[in-house]
Design a protein around this motif. Structure first.
Motif, mmCIF file in Angstrom:
data_model
loop_
_atom_site.group_PDB
_atom_site.id
_atom_site.type_symbol
_atom_site.label_atom_id
_atom_site.label_comp_id
_atom_site.label_asym_id
_atom_site.label_seq_id
_atom_site.Cartn_x
_atom_site.Cartn_y
_atom_site.Cartn_z
ATOM 1 N N THR A 37 36.939 41.348 41.779
ATOM 2 C CA THR A 37 36.103 42.028 40.790
ATOM 3 C C THR A 37 34.648 41.606 40.926
ATOM 4 O OG1 THR A 37 37.946 42.136 39.229
ATOM 5 C CG2 THR A 37 35.740 42.394 38.324
ATOM 6 N N ARG B 256 35.411 49.084 35.604
ATOM 7 C CA ARG B 256 35.422 47.867 36.422
ATOM 8 C C ARG B 256 35.072 48.206 37.866
ATOM 9 N NH1 ARG B 256 39.576 43.389 35.158
ATOM 10 N NH2 ARG B 256 37.847 43.076 33.711
ATOM 11 N N ASP C 144 34.101 51.715 29.205
ATOM 12 C CA ASP C 144 33.663 50.752 30.199
ATOM 13 C C ASP C 144 34.531 50.860 31.444
ATOM 14 O OD1 ASP C 144 35.565 49.622 28.252
ATOM 15 O OD2 ASP C 144 35.557 47.889 29.568
ATOM 16 N N LYS D 3 29.355 49.100 31.182
ATOM 17 C CA LYS D 3 29.601 49.668 29.853
ATOM 18 C C LYS D 3 28.699 50.878 29.624
ATOM 19 C CE LYS D 3 26.333 46.474 27.677
ATOM 20 N NZ LYS D 3 25.740 46.078 28.963
ATOM 21 N N SER E 81 32.013 43.315 38.826
ATOM 22 C CA SER E 81 31.404 43.394 37.500
ATOM 23 C C SER E 81 32.130 44.421 36.650
ATOM 24 C CB SER E 81 29.916 43.780 37.596
ATOM 25 O OG SER E 81 29.786 45.073 38.156
ATOM 26 N N ASP E 82 31.864 44.389 35.352
ATOM 27 C CA ASP E 82 32.298 45.420 34.416
ATOM 28 C C ASP E 82 31.047 46.116 33.899
ATOM 29 O OD1 ASP E 82 34.994 44.799 34.661
ATOM 30 O OD2 ASP E 82 34.924 43.314 33.057
ATOM 31 N N SER F 238 35.329 46.922 41.653
ATOM 32 C CA SER F 238 36.142 45.972 42.411
ATOM 33 C C SER F 238 36.520 46.525 43.775
ATOM 34 C CB SER F 238 37.411 45.618 41.631
ATOM 35 O OG SER F 238 38.184 46.786 41.380
ATOM 36 N N ARG G 278 36.969 37.381 39.740
ATOM 37 C CA ARG G 278 35.508 37.439 39.847
ATOM 38 C C ARG G 278 34.958 36.302 40.706
ATOM 39 N NH1 ARG G 278 32.464 40.001 35.646
ATOM 40 N NH2 ARG G 278 33.753 41.242 34.249
ATOM 41 N N ARG H 180 38.342 51.193 32.419
ATOM 42 C CA ARG H 180 39.062 50.152 31.679
ATOM 43 C C ARG H 180 39.491 50.642 30.304
ATOM 44 N NH1 ARG H 180 36.575 44.829 30.770
ATOM 45 N NH2 ARG H 180 38.737 44.148 30.749
ATOM 46 N N ASP I 96 41.399 37.758 35.230
ATOM 47 C CA ASP I 96 40.144 38.498 35.405
ATOM 48 C C ASP I 96 39.037 37.575 35.924
ATOM 49 O OD1 ASP I 96 41.124 40.938 34.625
ATOM 50 O OD2 ASP I 96 40.432 40.788 32.560
#
Length: 234
Positions: free
Chosen positions: A76, A64, A62, A81, A78-79, A66, A190, A104, A186
């Motif tokens: 940030t 990140r 995954d 995957k 979004s993350d 930012s 966001r 990540r 975190d």
């Protein structure tokens, strides 16, 4: 350092969401344009304002999304995957990168040039339609985020972000598990606030029995009540 992946160890394209509707013949054509790389946790994959046009597809791990402010504060967005993609905007409009992308965890990522990506969009309507759907979802998400920043206070922005994470979590009966739980820092990055404000609100939600922390997992005990709290002030 990023490392090339040998052909014999290439993961399945089935893990890449936009490609799932393509025929075997179309997938074969796609693969001819792809390079496979591994990235270590913490490694920068793309930098903000870079003038490159590659498109990336995550098969393992995954990342990140930012931007860092002048004083080094991370903002940030979004993350992402396995199954997600990034970089398509620059491939389409030829503009600089709109955010930084950092691994990540250890990641295996497929990349292709912007020219190859645009060519595939023109020749593979199933892929083009899937990309349109993904861009539409991004616009909706960004619209909601702008609304939240403009109209909600910090406490309710914290609840809204927690609700977003809960809807992506694993449900077990009435409970929802967010695993791993994001750090308070975190969440703060966001929603454009500081860690202490997030801590205060999560402590309040914990006292109300809506959430609880179990090691590295955050449990949402009452998502309906959390939804009501967000809607009451939205």
């Amino acid at each position: 350092m990023k490392q090339a992946t040998s052909a014999s160890s290439i993961p399945s394209f089935a893990k890449i969401e936009p490609f799932r509707g393509l025929t075997a013949e179309a997938l074969e054509r796609v693969q001819q344009h792809c390079n496979w790389r591994h990235y270590a946790a913490g490694e920068l994959i793309l930098d903000y304002r870079d003038k490159t046009d590659e498109v990336f597809f995550i098969t393992e791990g995954d990342v990140r999304v930012s931007i860092y402010s002048i004083d080094g504060k991370a903002i940030t967005f979004s993350d992402l995957k396995a199954g997600d993609m990034f970089g398509e905007i620059s491939a389409i409009d030829h503009g600089p990168r709109s955010a930084s992308i950092e691994a990540r965890s250890r990641c295996c990522i497929v990349s292709m040039t912007g020219v190859a990506f645009v060519s595939l969009l023109k020749t593979e309507p199933e892929l083009a339609f899937e990309i349109l759907l993904r861009l539409a979802r991004k616009i909706r998400e960004l619209t909601n985020r702008v609304y939240e920043f403009s109209s909600l206070d910090v406490a309710n922005r914290t609840r809204a972000e927690l609700l977003r994470l809960a809807r992506l979590g694993a449900r077990q009966g009435e409970l929802i598990k967010i695993d791993p739980a994001p750090t308070h820092a975190d969440i703060a990055s966001r929603i454009s606030t500081h860690r202490e404000a997030v801590t205060r609100e999560l402590n309040r939600l914990s006292k109300l029995g809506i959430v609880e922390r179990r090691g590295t997992i955050l449990i949402v005990n009452d998502i309906e009540r959390l939804e009501e709290m967000v809607e009451e002030l939205s």
